[in-house]
Design a protein around this motif. Structure first.
Motif, PDB file in Angstrom:
ATOM      1  N   UNK B 154       0.866  -1.195   0.000  1.00  0.00           N
ATOM      2  CA  UNK B 154       0.000   0.000   0.000  1.00  0.00           C
ATOM      3  C   UNK B 154       0.896   1.236   0.000  1.00  0.00           C
ATOM      4  N   UNK B 155       0.550   2.213  -0.831  1.00  0.00           N
ATOM      5  CA  UNK B 155       1.260   3.499  -0.744  1.00  0.00           C
ATOM      6  C   UNK B 155       0.235   4.580  -0.373  1.00  0.00           C
ATOM      7  N   UNK B 156       0.595   5.350   0.635  1.00  0.00           N
ATOM      8  CA  UNK B 156      -0.277   6.435   1.096  1.00  0.00           C
ATOM      9  C   UNK B 156       0.337   7.749   0.650  1.00  0.00           C
ATOM     10  N   UNK B 157      -0.411   8.522  -0.112  1.00  0.00           N
ATOM     11  CA  UNK B 157       0.108   9.776  -0.665  1.00  0.00           C
ATOM     12  C   UNK B 157      -0.617  10.947  -0.004  1.00  0.00           C
ATOM     13  N   UNK B 158       0.102  11.658   0.869  1.00  0.00           N
ATOM     14  CA  UNK B 158      -0.525  12.768   1.597  1.00  0.00           C
ATOM     15  C   UNK B 158      -0.258  14.081   0.846  1.00  0.00           C
ATOM     16  N   UNK B 159      -1.119  14.364  -0.112  1.00  0.00           N
ATOM     17  CA  UNK B 159      -0.998  15.578  -0.947  1.00  0.00           C
ATOM     18  C   UNK B 159       0.396  15.715  -1.543  1.00  0.00           C
ATOM     19  N   UNK B 160       0.894  14.654  -2.129  1.00  0.00           N
ATOM     20  CA  UNK B 160       2.280  14.682  -2.618  1.00  0.00           C
ATOM     21  C   UNK B 160       2.462  15.573  -3.842  1.00  0.00           C
ATOM     22  N   UNK B 165       4.475  21.722 -10.247  1.00  0.00           N
ATOM     23  CA  UNK B 165       3.974  22.228 -11.536  1.00  0.00           C
ATOM     24  C   UNK B 165       3.370  21.069 -12.339  1.00  0.00           C
ATOM     25  N   UNK B 166       2.743  21.405 -13.473  1.00  0.00           N
ATOM     26  CA  UNK B 166       1.997  20.408 -14.247  1.00  0.00           C
ATOM     27  C   UNK B 166       2.886  19.240 -14.670  1.00  0.00           C
ATOM     28  N   UNK B 167       4.106  19.556 -15.126  1.00  0.00           N
ATOM     29  CA  UNK B 167       5.004  18.487 -15.593  1.00  0.00           C
ATOM     30  C   UNK B 167       5.357  17.525 -14.473  1.00  0.00           C
ATOM     31  N   UNK B 168       5.718  18.092 -13.324  1.00  0.00           N
ATOM     32  CA  UNK B 168       6.075  17.245 -12.182  1.00  0.00           C
ATOM     33  C   UNK B 168       4.890  16.408 -11.711  1.00  0.00           C
ATOM     34  N   UNK B 169       3.694  17.027 -11.710  1.00  0.00           N
ATOM     35  CA  UNK B 169       2.486  16.284 -11.315  1.00  0.00           C
ATOM     36  C   UNK B 169       2.287  15.084 -12.239  1.00  0.00           C
ATOM     37  N   UNK B 170       2.461  15.322 -13.543  1.00  0.00           N
ATOM     38  CA  UNK B 170       2.247  14.260 -14.519  1.00  0.00           C
ATOM     39  C   UNK B 170       3.226  13.107 -14.299  1.00  0.00           C
ATOM     40  N   UNK B 171       4.474  13.462 -14.005  1.00  0.00           N
ATOM     41  CA  UNK B 171       5.496  12.421 -13.765  1.00  0.00           C
ATOM     42  C   UNK B 171       5.097  11.580 -12.544  1.00  0.00           C
ATOM     43  N   UNK B 172       4.634  12.264 -11.485  1.00  0.00           N
ATOM     44  CA  UNK B 172       4.220  11.550 -10.260  1.00  0.00           C
ATOM     45  C   UNK B 172       3.001  10.671 -10.558  1.00  0.00           C
ATOM     46  N   UNK B 176       2.814   6.557 -10.092  1.00  0.00           N
ATOM     47  CA  UNK B 176       1.860   5.893  -9.193  1.00  0.00           C
ATOM     48  C   UNK B 176       0.928   4.969  -9.981  1.00  0.00           C
ATOM     49  N   UNK B 177       0.450   5.447 -11.138  1.00  0.00           N
ATOM     50  CA  UNK B 177      -0.437   4.626 -11.966  1.00  0.00           C
ATOM     51  C   UNK B 177       0.256   3.336 -12.393  1.00  0.00           C
ATOM     52  N   UNK B 178       1.544   3.462 -12.738  1.00  0.00           N
ATOM     53  CA  UNK B 178       2.304   2.289 -13.173  1.00  0.00           C
ATOM     54  C   UNK B 178       2.395   1.249 -12.061  1.00  0.00           C
ATOM     55  N   UNK B 179       2.674   1.690 -10.843  1.00  0.00           N
ATOM     56  CA  UNK B 179       2.780   0.744  -9.723  1.00  0.00           C
ATOM     57  C   UNK B 179       1.420   0.146  -9.374  1.00  0.00           C
ATOM     58  N   UNK B 181      -1.063  -0.317 -11.515  1.00  0.00           N
ATOM     59  CA  UNK B 181      -1.486  -1.198 -12.598  1.00  0.00           C
ATOM     60  C   UNK B 181      -0.604  -2.458 -12.683  1.00  0.00           C
ATOM     61  N   UNK B 182       0.712  -2.228 -12.681  1.00  0.00           N
ATOM     62  CA  UNK B 182       1.628  -3.353 -12.920  1.00  0.00           C
ATOM     63  C   UNK B 182       1.842  -4.234 -11.694  1.00  0.00           C
ATOM     64  N   UNK B 183       1.891  -3.610 -10.518  1.00  0.00           N
ATOM     65  CA  UNK B 183       2.221  -4.398  -9.308  1.00  0.00           C
ATOM     66  C   UNK B 183       1.058  -4.497  -8.321  1.00  0.00           C
ATOM     67  N   UNK B 184      -0.118  -3.999  -8.749  1.00  0.00           N
ATOM     68  CA  UNK B 184      -1.326  -4.052  -7.892  1.00  0.00           C
ATOM     69  C   UNK B 184      -1.094  -3.374  -6.540  1.00  0.00           C
ATOM     70  N   UNK B 185      -0.272  -2.337  -6.548  1.00  0.00           N
ATOM     71  CA  UNK B 185      -0.054  -1.587  -5.304  1.00  0.00           C
ATOM     72  C   UNK B 185      -1.326  -0.794  -5.003  1.00  0.00           C
ATOM     73  N   UNK B 186      -1.836  -0.941  -3.796  1.00  0.00           N
ATOM     74  CA  UNK B 186      -3.034  -0.205  -3.386  1.00  0.00           C
ATOM     75  C   UNK B 186      -2.637   1.241  -3.099  1.00  0.00           C
ATOM     76  N   UNK B 187      -3.413   2.175  -3.664  1.00  0.00           N
ATOM     77  CA  UNK B 187      -3.059   3.591  -3.513  1.00  0.00           C
ATOM     78  C   UNK B 187      -4.148   4.303  -2.709  1.00  0.00           C
ATOM     79  N   UNK B 188      -3.729   4.991  -1.645  1.00  0.00           N
ATOM     80  CA  UNK B 188      -4.648   5.830  -0.876  1.00  0.00           C
ATOM     81  C   UNK B 188      -4.090   7.241  -0.969  1.00  0.00           C
ATOM     82  N   UNK B 189      -4.777   8.113  -1.690  1.00  0.00           N
ATOM     83  CA  UNK B 189      -4.218   9.450  -1.845  1.00  0.00           C
ATOM     84  C   UNK B 189      -5.161  10.515  -1.265  1.00  0.00           C
ATOM     85  N   UNK B 190      -4.543  11.507  -0.639  1.00  0.00           N
ATOM     86  CA  UNK B 190      -5.289  12.682  -0.178  1.00  0.00           C
ATOM     87  C   UNK B 190      -5.005  13.778  -1.184  1.00  0.00           C
TER      88      UNK B 190
END
Lengths: 258, 214
Positions: B154-160, B165-172, B176-179, B181-190
């Protein structure tokens, strides 16, 4: 040898004028330390007079158990004062007691074993006082630094814990910094020995008419002794105290941070 | 199968109830977005789930076992919390990416570190970059890699992405989407970010320490 030592009660009383200088400065500059100066001076006179009287008898009696009893009293007193500087760290007194006991015993034991000093009251009691007081200051500084750094860098610690670090790994930088802060004054003073300061042991011996070359040898011994004492004291107290900043679930105790 | 099951969770500080009887079931591979006003208890809930603080009452079951039955350090390696404004440790980016190996007493795998750096558009030269020289976006990307170098459950993202900026957000997001989708990591984001809320797969609204809709 002792002809030059001529401090009598009357010359001491005249010397009190130096205290008045400090009092006048404090009063004129509105520093609000007049009361502290008076209490400090009165305490110093009473404490030293009592210690002087007691030491005179301990030296005269030269009894093993009495010497050891004085050793214990010095350590207890130093631990109490170092613990107070723990400023809310749980078990600060107990940790100081263990740290000061270990540092004083190891250092004193080494000095006796190497023949640098003899197991006689006038050497054991005075050297114990020097070791314990320096260790007390070192532990006080270490504790203060530890609490402040845990407060200032709490997110650093939390981030390491969140990644799965154990409490020791999460606190390692703080632990190292706190040990260093306890030892730093000793290291700094060593660097200026002879250049800026002619420290107590050496000055005292020269005052008493001892050949400065011989006095220097004692001062070098004191330097080795204080380095050992402050490093052992800081390490033992810090390694015991840092765990108090965490609970059993390895979470940072936020209520302990100022 | 539920990876996390939260039952009647309460967290109080003095007489203030921050988390008020929250129950929630989270499946493996879920991507949940927690929203709600500031001070509603979102971060506190995440800190409870990541075992950074303990509840006043209630329980958190992780992979069928009560959280209290895990060694906290082992649990936190599985349920990894990422901070809004992370600090980088040591002197260089390398110090940070070697840290996950150090805490597991494992030999540092530099090849793996370089591969992971590429996932967030950073090259090998960043390894020796001083932590004082990296930008806010780079700092967040490096910090997230610390969480992901050993894939957590599980990865918990507290307003990361706040303040990026837009580019950095997209990279993040891509990372996260890759992990997820590929590794079934559960994502809890604020998040408070409108675009992230719009794209959210499942939203949980926290108001006054309670879940409004689950």
């Amino acid at each position: 040898m002792h002809d030059t030592l001529s401090v009598s009660n009357s010359t001491l009383a005249l010397g009190f004028v130096l205290v008045i200088v400090a009092l006048v400065i404090g009063y004129k500059e509105k520093l609000g330390i007049d009361k502290d100066i008076i209490i400090g001076v009165v305490r110093a006179i009473i404490q030293l007079s009592v210690v002087g009287y007691v030491l005179k008898h301990i030296i005269k009696v030269n009894n093993l158990w009495l010497t050891l009893a004085f050793f214990v009293i010095i350590i207890l007193n130093a631990s109490y004062n170092a613990g107070k500087r723990g400023n809310g760290i749980p078990h600060a007194f107990e940790y100081s007691l263990l740290a000061i006991f270990v540092s004083t015993s190891v250092t004193l034991g080494t000095l006796i074993w190497t023949g640098s000093i003899q197991f006689i009251p006038q050497q054991v009691v005075t050297v114990t006082g020097m070791i314990a007081s320096n260790t007390m200051v070192a532990i006080g500084l270490s504790f203060r630094n530890m609490k402040q750094t845990f407060t200032d860098h709490q997110q650093h610690v939390l981030e390491k814990l969140a990644l799965g670090a154990d409490v020791k790994l999460a606190s390692l930088d703080i632990l190292r910094g706190s040990i260093k802060s306890g030892m730093q004054p000793t290291i700094d003073s060593i660097k200026t020995l002879g250049l800026v300061s002619l420290p107590g042991m050496m000055s005292g011996l020269i005052f008493a008419g001892v050949d400065p070359e011989k006095a220097i040898k004692y001062q070098i011994m004191v330097t080795f002794m204080l380095l050992s004492a402050t490093s052992i004291g800081s390490i033992v107290s810090c390694y015991l105290a840092y765990k108090e900043f965490f609970n059993k679930k390895k979470q940072l105790k936020m209520d302990l941070l100022s | 199968m539920n990876i996390i099951e939260i039952n009647n969770l309460v967290y109080q500080v003095d007489s203030n109830t921050i988390i008020d009887n929250v129950s929630l079931k989270i499946s493996k591979g879920d991507y949940l977005t927690f929203i709600g006003p500031s001070g509603s208890g979102k971060s506190t809930l995440m800190k409870l789930i990541s075992d950074m603080i303990s509840p006043t009452s209630g329980e958190i079951i992780f992979e069928g076992k009560n959280m209290d039955d895990y060694d906290p350090t082992e649990y936190r390696k599985k349920v990894s919390y990422a901070f809004q404004q992370p600090n980088l440790f040591g002197k260089t980016v390398r110090d940070n990416l070697e840290f996950p190996f150090e805490l597991r007493n494992e030999k540092v795998d530099t090849e793996k570190i370089i591969d992971y750096l590429k996932l967030v558009n950073l090259d090998e030269s960043y390894l020796e970059k001083s932590v004082t020289e990296v930008s806010g976006g780079e700092r967040q990307r490096v910090a997230l890699l610390r969480n992901l170098l050993f894939t957590p459950e599980v990865i918990i993202l507290d307003e990361v992405t706040a303040g990026l900026d837009t580019d950095n957000k997209q990279i993040v997001h891509n990372l996260i989407n890759q992990f997820n989708k590929d590794y079934k990591v559960t994502v809890l984001q604020i998040t408070h970010d409108e675009s992230e809320i719009e794209e959210a797969k499942k939203i949980i609204n926290i108001v006054g320490g309670k879940i409004e809709n689950a």
